[in-house]
Design a protein around this motif. Sequence first.
Motif, PDB file in Angstrom:
ATOM      1  N   LYS A  43       0.839  -1.204   0.000  1.00 44.78           N
ATOM      2  CA  LYS A  43       0.000   0.000   0.000  1.00 44.78           C
ATOM      3  C   LYS A  43       0.869   1.248   0.000  1.00 44.78           C
ATOM      4  CE  LYS A  43      -4.071  -1.941   2.250  1.00 44.78           C
ATOM      5  NZ  LYS A  43      -5.086  -1.740   3.323  1.00 44.78           N
ATOM      6  N   GLN A  44       0.242   2.357  -0.361  1.00 47.45           N
ATOM      7  CA  GLN A  44       0.951   3.633  -0.347  1.00 47.45           C
ATOM      8  C   GLN A  44       1.072   4.156   1.083  1.00 47.45           C
ATOM      9  OE1 GLN A  44      -1.203   6.224  -3.097  1.00 47.45           O
ATOM     10  NE2 GLN A  44       0.320   5.779  -4.677  1.00 47.45           N
ATOM     11  N   ARG A  45       2.072   4.975   1.292  1.00 44.82           N
ATOM     12  CA  ARG A  45       2.249   5.612   2.586  1.00 44.82           C
ATOM     13  C   ARG A  45       1.079   6.567   2.819  1.00 44.82           C
ATOM     14  NH1 ARG A  45       8.114   7.837   4.298  1.00 44.82           N
ATOM     15  NH2 ARG A  45       8.523   5.700   3.563  1.00 44.82           N
ATOM     16  N   GLU A  46       0.518   6.520   4.022  1.00 44.83           N
ATOM     17  CA  GLU A  46      -0.627   7.367   4.323  1.00 44.83           C
ATOM     18  C   GLU A  46      -0.382   8.178   5.588  1.00 44.83           C
ATOM     19  OE1 GLU A  46      -4.255   5.357   5.319  1.00 44.83           O
ATOM     20  OE2 GLU A  46      -3.284   3.974   6.703  1.00 44.83           O
ATOM     21  N   LEU A  47      -0.982   9.354   5.622  1.00 41.50           N
ATOM     22  CA  LEU A  47      -0.862  10.234   6.771  1.00 41.50           C
ATOM     23  C   LEU A  47      -1.769   9.735   7.895  1.00 41.50           C
ATOM     24  CD1 LEU A  47       0.183  12.895   8.010  1.00 41.50           C
ATOM     25  CD2 LEU A  47      -1.750  14.042   6.913  1.00 41.50           C
ATOM     26  N   VAL A  48      -1.207   9.614   9.077  1.00 38.46           N
ATOM     27  CA  VAL A  48      -1.962   9.144  10.231  1.00 38.46           C
ATOM     28  C   VAL A  48      -2.411  10.307  11.121  1.00 38.46           C
ATOM     29  CG1 VAL A  48      -1.862   7.745  12.331  1.00 38.46           C
ATOM     30  CG2 VAL A  48      -0.761   6.937  10.230  1.00 38.46           C
ATOM     31  N   ASN A  58      -4.567  16.892  13.831  1.00 41.80           N
ATOM     32  CA  ASN A  58      -5.474  16.334  12.836  1.00 41.80           C
ATOM     33  C   ASN A  58      -5.196  14.851  12.714  1.00 41.80           C
ATOM     34  OD1 ASN A  58      -7.287  18.331  11.358  1.00 41.80           O
ATOM     35  ND2 ASN A  58      -5.343  19.413  11.397  1.00 41.80           N
ATOM     36  N   TYR A  59      -6.245  14.092  12.413  1.00 37.94           N
ATOM     37  CA  TYR A  59      -6.114  12.643  12.350  1.00 37.94           C
ATOM     38  C   TYR A  59      -6.790  12.088  11.100  1.00 37.94           C
ATOM     39  CZ  TYR A  59      -4.919  13.124  17.274  1.00 37.94           C
ATOM     40  OH  TYR A  59      -4.317  13.488  18.453  1.00 37.94           O
ATOM     41  N   ALA A  60      -6.276  10.979  10.624  1.00 39.64           N
ATOM     42  CA  ALA A  60      -6.953  10.229   9.588  1.00 39.64           C
ATOM     43  C   ALA A  60      -8.247   9.683  10.184  1.00 39.64           C
ATOM     44  CB  ALA A  60      -6.076   9.089   9.092  1.00 39.64           C
ATOM     45  N   VAL A  61      -9.251   9.568   9.343  1.00 39.62           N
ATOM     46  CA  VAL A  61     -10.556   9.092   9.816  1.00 39.62           C
ATOM     47  C   VAL A  61     -10.428   7.716  10.467  1.00 39.62           C
ATOM     48  CG1 VAL A  61     -12.840   8.363   9.063  1.00 39.62           C
ATOM     49  CG2 VAL A  61     -11.850  10.470   8.156  1.00 39.62           C
ATOM     50  N   SER A  62      -9.561   6.889   9.913  1.00 37.29           N
ATOM     51  CA  SER A  62      -9.433   5.512  10.379  1.00 37.29           C
ATOM     52  C   SER A  62      -8.858   5.393  11.786  1.00 37.29           C
ATOM     53  CB  SER A  62      -8.563   4.715   9.406  1.00 37.29           C
ATOM     54  OG  SER A  62      -7.283   5.302   9.302  1.00 37.29           O
ATOM     55  N   VAL A  63      -8.195   6.448  12.280  1.00 35.99           N
ATOM     56  CA  VAL A  63      -7.576   6.354  13.610  1.00 35.99           C
ATOM     57  C   VAL A  63      -8.171   7.341  14.609  1.00 35.99           C
ATOM     58  CG1 VAL A  63      -5.413   5.652  12.508  1.00 35.99           C
ATOM     59  CG2 VAL A  63      -5.709   8.031  13.231  1.00 35.99           C
ATOM     60  N   LYS A  64      -9.053   8.199  14.146  1.00 35.18           N
ATOM     61  CA  LYS A  64      -9.637   9.209  15.030  1.00 35.18           C
ATOM     62  C   LYS A  64     -10.349   8.553  16.202  1.00 35.18           C
ATOM     63  CE  LYS A  64     -11.334  13.828  14.041  1.00 35.18           C
ATOM     64  NZ  LYS A  64     -11.956  14.705  13.023  1.00 35.18           N
ATOM     65  N   LEU A  85      -5.910  -1.032  19.151  1.00 33.23           N
ATOM     66  CA  LEU A  85      -5.277  -1.375  17.877  1.00 33.23           C
ATOM     67  C   LEU A  85      -5.991  -2.509  17.173  1.00 33.23           C
ATOM     68  CD1 LEU A  85      -1.604  -0.881  18.993  1.00 33.23           C
ATOM     69  CD2 LEU A  85      -2.655   0.207  17.004  1.00 33.23           C
ATOM     70  N   ARG A  86      -5.985  -2.418  15.851  1.00 30.84           N
ATOM     71  CA  ARG A  86      -6.660  -3.389  14.984  1.00 30.84           C
ATOM     72  C   ARG A  86      -5.628  -4.003  14.042  1.00 30.84           C
ATOM     73  NH1 ARG A  86     -11.101   1.126  13.098  1.00 30.84           N
ATOM     74  NH2 ARG A  86     -12.167   1.396  15.125  1.00 30.84           N
ATOM     75  N   PRO A  87      -5.907  -5.178  13.512  1.00 30.18           N
ATOM     76  CA  PRO A  87      -4.967  -5.782  12.554  1.00 30.18           C
ATOM     77  C   PRO A  87      -4.670  -4.861  11.373  1.00 30.18           C
ATOM     78  CG  PRO A  87      -6.538  -7.411  13.300  1.00 30.18           C
ATOM     79  CD  PRO A  87      -6.989  -6.102  13.880  1.00 30.18           C
ATOM     80  N   GLU A  88      -5.642  -4.083  10.968  1.00 28.99           N
ATOM     81  CA  GLU A  88      -5.432  -3.176   9.826  1.00 28.99           C
ATOM     82  C   GLU A  88      -4.517  -1.994  10.163  1.00 28.99           C
ATOM     83  OE1 GLU A  88      -8.386  -4.163  11.048  1.00 28.99           O
ATOM     84  OE2 GLU A  88      -9.850  -2.517  11.048  1.00 28.99           O
TER      85      GLU A  88
END
Length: 125
Positions: A43-48, A58-64, A85-88
């Motif tokens: 996967k591409q690098r994503e901002l957390v 600011n947070y990514a929706v997936s970790v907010k 924490l989740r496997p993803e």
Amino acid sequence: QVQLVESGGGLVQPGGSLRLSCLASGGIFNINTMAWYRQAPGKQRELVATITKDGTTNYAVSVKGRFTISKDIPKYTGYLQMNSLRPEDTAVYYCNVKAFAFVQSSQTWGDYDYWGQGTQVTVSA
């Protein structure tokens, strides 16, 4: 030359917690923004998460709601507290700093982007 060193990664079970640290050192600099990115295999690098000089986050929706970014200016250290924490969430986590830094070789100040070497976070039962 500013260097970033991350630590705190590891293996954790789903639902567990980890705290990542990012220590900035070397040279003369003022941190403007500190951020955490992650890159999972294939996967591409994503901002957390990001935190600015004035403490705006600011947070990514997936970790907010699960992750918290913070900084300790006197210690030149940033943190990413990761709960539930989740496997993803499994990925290599990278610290990024945007700083106004003094370059010895040219005796000039400028805005620069720095990256750490990454720390592996694995969430698995």
